[in-house]
Design a protein around this motif. Structure first.
Motif, short mmCIF file in Angstrom:
data_model
loop_
_atom_site.label_atom_id
_atom_site.label_comp_id
_atom_site.label_asym_id
_atom_site.label_seq_id
_atom_site.Cartn_x
_atom_site.Cartn_y
_atom_site.Cartn_z
N ASN A 47 0.85 -1.18 0.00
CA ASN A 47 0.00 0.00 0.00
C ASN A 47 0.89 1.24 0.00
OD1 ASN A 47 -2.36 -1.52 0.10
ND2 ASN A 47 -2.39 -1.55 2.34
N GLY A 48 0.56 2.19 -0.88
CA GLY A 48 1.37 3.39 -0.99
C GLY A 48 2.53 3.28 -1.96
N SER A 52 -1.72 2.52 -8.02
CA SER A 52 -2.87 3.21 -8.62
C SER A 52 -2.43 4.31 -9.57
CB SER A 52 -3.77 3.80 -7.52
OG SER A 52 -4.33 2.77 -6.73
N GLU A 154 -6.88 -5.37 -8.33
CA GLU A 154 -7.49 -6.22 -7.29
C GLU A 154 -8.79 -6.82 -7.82
OE1 GLU A 154 -5.88 -6.83 -4.60
OE2 GLU A 154 -4.56 -5.11 -4.24
N HIS A 186 -1.83 -5.99 -4.09
CA HIS A 186 -0.87 -5.71 -3.01
C HIS A 186 -0.28 -6.99 -2.45
CE1 HIS A 186 -4.56 -6.57 -0.79
NE2 HIS A 186 -3.82 -6.76 0.28
#
Length: 217
Positions: A47-48, A52, A154, A186
């Motif tokens: 995440n991060g 995206s 996802e 992820h």
């Protein structure tokens, strides 16, 4: 950003030296990647990690600061958050995307929904459907124009086990037809189902070893 159909034979999507920063904070630091036809490719990252951001650049929703993205043929996109209107019916969504893709008919989407065991009525409104059922529709809409490259964020979130297995059957069948499928997640727990696996870390893509049910890296 340069979108072009002129990519090397056998390659359907190419990124070269893609950079992106928000203010003074760089998030992509020279991402390069070739996606060959018939490849089931995974991109994983914490995440991060700016997965995206990379996806938005790939589908043209955001511009890179520098670098190129070249694609041969149509792109399909299945975002993690389904872009569906809760007040519309299933059939209304299908007709909307049929018009957007300029398709003569929409038989393919109903075939895909049948493969995914979508049991709801075409007259059902989206707000009445479960999250997993909405995701089935989300996936089918992203595939209904038979794109050469399918980008999935996802994609199986909310799927039950049977639907999860059907998803991978569909992905593999697409690759057998020469399509390329890129799964962004992820987690890397599906690595044995992938031909190639890359990890997005510190703004660059690194090839992971050991992936490959389909004979890739």
């Amino acid at each position: 950003m340069n979108f072009s159909h002129q990519v090397p034979a056998g390659t359907v999507l190419r990124l070269h030296d893609v950079h992106k920063a928000y203010g003074r904070r760089p998030v992509l630091r020279g991402v390069s990647l070739d996606v060959p036809s018939g490849c089931l490719l995974g991109i994983v990252g914490a995440n991060g990690a700016s997965k995206s951001t990379l996806l938005r650049i790939l589908v043209g929703q955001a511009a890179a600061d520098s670098g190129t993205v070249r694609c041969r043929g149509r792109i399909g996109y299945c975002p993690q958050e389904a872009v569906l209107h809760p007040a519309l019916t299933v059939r209304e969504h299908v007709r909307f995307f049929q018009a957007a893709y300029r398709l003569d008919d929409c038989g393919r989407v109903w075939q895909l929904l049948e493969q995914l065991r979508f049991d709801e009525s075409p007259r059902s409104r989206l707000h009445t459907l479960s999250g997993g059922t909405r995701q089935k529709l989300n996936l089918a809409l992203g595939l209904m124009h038979d794109p050469e490259v399918l980008l999935l964020d996802e994609p199986y979130q909310g799927f039950d086990w049977e639907t999860y297995l059907r998803f991978w059957d569909i992905a593999r069948s697409l690759c057998e037809r020469g399509r390329a499928v890129v799964v962004v997640s992820h987690l890397a727990h599906d690595r044995e189902r992938l031909d190639v696996l890359h990890r997005l870390r510190d703004g660059v893509l690194e090839a992971e070893h050991g992936a490959g049910a389909g004979g890739g890296a």
